[in-house]
Design a protein around this motif. Structure first.
Motif, PDB file in Angstrom:
ATOM      1  N   TYR A 109     -24.878   1.797  12.834  1.00  0.00           N
ATOM      2  CA  TYR A 109     -25.543   1.294  11.642  1.00  0.00           C
ATOM      3  C   TYR A 109     -24.530   0.687  10.688  1.00  0.00           C
ATOM      4  N   ASP A 110     -25.046  -0.163   9.827  1.00  0.00           N
ATOM      5  CA  ASP A 110     -24.237  -0.787   8.790  1.00  0.00           C
ATOM      6  C   ASP A 110     -24.414   0.056   7.532  1.00  0.00           C
ATOM      7  N   PRO A 111     -23.343   0.661   7.011  1.00  0.00           N
ATOM      8  CA  PRO A 111     -23.488   1.559   5.860  1.00  0.00           C
ATOM      9  C   PRO A 111     -23.941   0.844   4.578  1.00  0.00           C
ATOM     10  N   ILE A 112     -23.859  -0.470   4.551  1.00  0.00           N
ATOM     11  CA  ILE A 112     -24.280  -1.212   3.367  1.00  0.00           C
ATOM     12  C   ILE A 112     -25.801  -1.337   3.311  1.00  0.00           C
ATOM     13  N   GLU A 113     -26.438  -1.362   4.479  1.00  0.00           N
ATOM     14  CA  GLU A 113     -27.892  -1.514   4.536  1.00  0.00           C
ATOM     15  C   GLU A 113     -28.595  -0.185   4.283  1.00  0.00           C
ATOM     16  N   ALA A 170     -32.894   5.114  12.756  1.00  0.00           N
ATOM     17  CA  ALA A 170     -32.368   6.314  13.434  1.00  0.00           C
ATOM     18  C   ALA A 170     -31.692   7.272  12.473  1.00  0.00           C
ATOM     19  N   ARG A 171     -31.184   6.757  11.347  1.00  0.00           N
ATOM     20  CA  ARG A 171     -30.515   7.622  10.372  1.00  0.00           C
ATOM     21  C   ARG A 171     -31.476   8.605   9.715  1.00  0.00           C
ATOM     22  N   LEU A 172     -32.769   8.315   9.780  1.00  0.00           N
ATOM     23  CA  LEU A 172     -33.774   9.184   9.154  1.00  0.00           C
ATOM     24  C   LEU A 172     -34.370  10.194  10.139  1.00  0.00           C
ATOM     25  N   GLU A 173     -33.873  10.207  11.355  1.00  0.00           N
ATOM     26  CA  GLU A 173     -34.386  11.119  12.377  1.00  0.00           C
ATOM     27  C   GLU A 173     -34.239  12.574  11.918  1.00  0.00           C
ATOM     28  N   GLU A 174     -35.294  13.338  12.072  1.00  0.00           N
ATOM     29  CA  GLU A 174     -35.289  14.752  11.664  1.00  0.00           C
ATOM     30  C   GLU A 174     -34.394  15.572  12.590  1.00  0.00           C
ATOM     31  N   GLY A 175     -33.781  16.610  12.031  1.00  0.00           N
ATOM     32  CA  GLY A 175     -33.039  17.579  12.826  1.00  0.00           C
ATOM     33  C   GLY A 175     -31.605  17.208  13.155  1.00  0.00           C
ATOM     34  N   GLN A 176     -31.120  16.097  12.649  1.00  0.00           N
ATOM     35  CA  GLN A 176     -29.725  15.718  12.901  1.00  0.00           C
ATOM     36  C   GLN A 176     -28.795  16.549  12.024  1.00  0.00           C
ATOM     37  N   LEU A 177     -27.647  16.871  12.559  1.00  0.00           N
ATOM     38  CA  LEU A 177     -26.620  17.515  11.755  1.00  0.00           C
ATOM     39  C   LEU A 177     -25.294  16.863  12.124  1.00  0.00           C
ATOM     40  N   PHE A 206     -21.569  13.300  15.166  1.00  0.00           N
ATOM     41  CA  PHE A 206     -20.456  12.936  14.293  1.00  0.00           C
ATOM     42  C   PHE A 206     -20.392  11.421  14.166  1.00  0.00           C
ATOM     43  N   ILE A 207     -19.811  10.979  13.077  1.00  0.00           N
ATOM     44  CA  ILE A 207     -19.713   9.555  12.766  1.00  0.00           C
ATOM     45  C   ILE A 207     -18.276   9.111  12.979  1.00  0.00           C
ATOM     46  N   PHE A 208     -18.128   7.954  13.587  1.00  0.00           N
ATOM     47  CA  PHE A 208     -16.801   7.412  13.843  1.00  0.00           C
ATOM     48  C   PHE A 208     -16.812   5.919  13.544  1.00  0.00           C
ATOM     49  N   GLN A 209     -15.826   5.475  12.835  1.00  0.00           N
ATOM     50  CA  GLN A 209     -15.691   4.050  12.537  1.00  0.00           C
ATOM     51  C   GLN A 209     -14.486   3.524  13.293  1.00  0.00           C
ATOM     52  N   LYS A 210     -14.737   2.582  14.173  1.00  0.00           N
ATOM     53  CA  LYS A 210     -13.656   2.006  14.969  1.00  0.00           C
ATOM     54  C   LYS A 210     -12.827   1.075  14.095  1.00  0.00           C
ATOM     55  N   HIS A 255     -20.465   4.259  13.950  1.00  0.00           N
ATOM     56  CA  HIS A 255     -20.951   4.678  15.267  1.00  0.00           C
ATOM     57  C   HIS A 255     -21.288   6.164  15.210  1.00  0.00           C
ATOM     58  N   VAL A 256     -22.496   6.500  15.612  1.00  0.00           N
ATOM     59  CA  VAL A 256     -22.927   7.896  15.632  1.00  0.00           C
ATOM     60  C   VAL A 256     -22.895   8.382  17.079  1.00  0.00           C
TER      61      VAL A 256
END
Length: 195
Positions: free
Chosen positions: A13-17, A24-31, A113-117, A124-125
């Motif tokens: 995802y683009d963090p600016i948007e 997908a960022r709103l998916e329930e149950g993610q940690l 976990f989130i990773f930025q290349k 990237h999740v």
């Protein structure tokens, strides 16, 4: 981790948007677990990723929600005493023991976990699909799995099963025997679990 199959990319995802419905960022149950790289040796050519399942957000953490289970590891003094009992001593280590144990899809969702290349703006999740070392119950789960594997695959050799149950300290096997031949047989018989 990804190359070895221990984690997989779920989405980017683009963090600016701003997230919209169905994002997908709103998916329930993610940690999402914080992580950092730790060098495994002085040459700094091998990095191990360590997750912090005790990190809190709004007073909650993954480890607070998990049942750690009983302490299953054999007392280190008992293992070391038996290790010095006979003249032929040997040791073995289960490489990436936690990574040998798969997570089910519901548990994997709690290990994202989130990773930025480098040089990219996209985030990237990823999702771990193996047990992580930082989880509170990891030692209990890993030791219980090791012992069950020994029982499942060692039915023909109760000596190997007993040795695995009594002479491991988490992922390190310390054993001694009277003869070299006995040590070779015990080591060969113990490989059936493919750890």
């Amino acid at each position: 981790m990804v190359v070895k199959g221990f984690a997989r990319e779920i989405y980017t995802y683009d963090p600016i948007e701003r997230p919209q419905q169905g994002d997908a960022r709103l998916e329930e149950g993610q940690l999402f677990l914080p992580h950092q790289g730790v060098y495994k040796n002085e040459r700094k050519d091998k990095v191990k990723v360590v997750f912090d399942a005790s990190a809190e957000t709004k007073g909650l953490s993954l480890n607070r929600a998990l049942f750690c289970g009983p302490k299953l590891q054999t007392e280190v003094t008992h293992v070391l005493t038996r290790f010095r009992e006979f003249s032929v001593a040997f040791c073995a280590d289960i490489a990436d023991m936690s990574a040998c144990i798969h997570l089910n899809s519901q548990d994997a969702k709690k290990h994202r976990f989130i990773f930025q290349k480098g040089g990219e703006t996209l985030m990237h999740v990823y999702e771990m699909n193996r047990l992580t070392f930082g989880d509170g119950p990891s030692p209990c789960v890993a030791i219980a799995t090791l012992r069950q594997t020994a029982r499942d695959f060692g039915a023909k050799d109760s000596q190997a099963v007993k040795s695995i149950e009594e002479n491991f300290y988490v992922d390190d096997w310390l054993k001694s025997t009277v003869t070299l031949e006995e040590a070779e047989i015990l080591a060969k018989d113990s490989e059936a679990g493919q750890f």
